[in-house]
Design a protein around this motif. Sequence first.
Motif, short mmCIF file in Angstrom:
data_model
loop_
_atom_site.label_atom_id
_atom_site.label_comp_id
_atom_site.label_asym_id
_atom_site.label_seq_id
_atom_site.Cartn_x
_atom_site.Cartn_y
_atom_site.Cartn_z
N CYS A 1 -3.82 5.48 1.25
CA CYS A 1 -3.00 4.59 0.41
C CYS A 1 -3.80 3.92 -0.69
O CYS A 1 -5.02 3.76 -0.58
N GLU A 2 -3.08 3.52 -1.71
CA GLU A 2 -3.61 2.67 -2.77
C GLU A 2 -2.67 1.50 -2.94
O GLU A 2 -1.48 1.60 -2.68
N ARG A 3 -3.23 0.40 -3.43
CA ARG A 3 -2.41 -0.75 -3.76
C ARG A 3 -1.48 -0.34 -4.90
O ARG A 3 -1.89 0.33 -5.84
N ASP A 4 -0.22 -0.74 -4.84
CA ASP A 4 0.70 -0.34 -5.90
C ASP A 4 0.85 -1.38 -7.01
O ASP A 4 1.49 -1.13 -8.00
N TYR B 1 -12.27 -1.98 -2.45
CA TYR B 1 -11.64 -2.96 -3.32
C TYR B 1 -12.55 -3.21 -4.51
O TYR B 1 -13.72 -2.80 -4.51
N TYR C 1 -7.63 0.90 10.25
CA TYR C 1 -7.90 1.10 8.83
C TYR C 1 -9.37 1.41 8.64
O TYR C 1 -10.23 0.95 9.38
N SER D 1 -8.09 0.80 -2.35
CA SER D 1 -7.62 1.94 -1.58
C SER D 1 -8.03 1.78 -0.12
O SER D 1 -8.98 1.06 0.19
N CYS D 2 -7.28 2.43 0.76
CA CYS D 2 -7.53 2.30 2.19
C CYS D 2 -6.89 3.47 2.91
O CYS D 2 -5.91 4.04 2.45
N LYS E 1 5.35 3.56 2.05
CA LYS E 1 4.80 2.29 1.58
C LYS E 1 4.68 1.32 2.75
O LYS E 1 5.61 1.16 3.54
N TRP F 1 0.85 -1.17 0.00
CA TRP F 1 0.00 0.00 0.00
C TRP F 1 0.89 1.23 0.00
O TRP F 1 1.81 1.32 0.80
N ASP G 1 1.22 5.55 0.00
CA ASP G 1 0.71 6.91 0.12
C ASP G 1 1.69 7.79 -0.67
O ASP G 1 2.81 8.05 -0.21
N ASN H 1 -7.43 -0.05 -8.68
CA ASN H 1 -6.72 -0.61 -7.53
C ASN H 1 -7.50 -0.35 -6.24
O ASN H 1 -8.27 0.59 -6.15
#
Length: 173
Positions: free
Chosen positions: A156-159, A125, A120, A141-142, A59, A51, A53, A139
């Motif tokens: 954050c987002e999944r990378d 998703y 969180y 996000s959280c 990360k 994840w 930001d 992607n």
Amino acid sequence: MKKKSTARKVISSILGVIFLLLVVIGIVIATYVFGSPSKDGDSRQLIMGNWVDIEKHTKFTFSEDGDFKMVDTENDKVLGKGYFKVNEDKKAIKILLLHSERSEDIDFGISLWYFCTLSYKDLKYPNEEDVKNKRNVTNASCTFLFQNADGKVYKCERDENKVNFYGKEISGK
């Protein structure tokens, strides 16, 4: 009867205190290990991965083995390493930080010298229908928040471009 010398009494007292501290630390660690939430569940499966930001250059990595790592992506510096467990009921991730792997640059909101809690929220998703129909899926996000630490909010987002949700490989953005 012989009287104990003062030095023997002092050493005996110090050893007693050290033993007591070891017992208390053992109980705290055993409580964490054996009384922890399950390693199964939707949230754990969705939290696992990298994840990022982008604004804060940070990360978070949550592995399948329960390993946690936080990295400053700007200079590739490890800010913290440890192990995590997800508590789905409280929407929180309990982290056991390795003291030798923890940077003093960031306030983790640590309690008991090693533990911190990462809440969180807004976990988003891909929709299962989009995945089944193989549509273009964004992607996940959280938002992560270190409890007991001032202003430590990470959006954050999944990378990864490919993430395994619902047992299928899907394409990202």
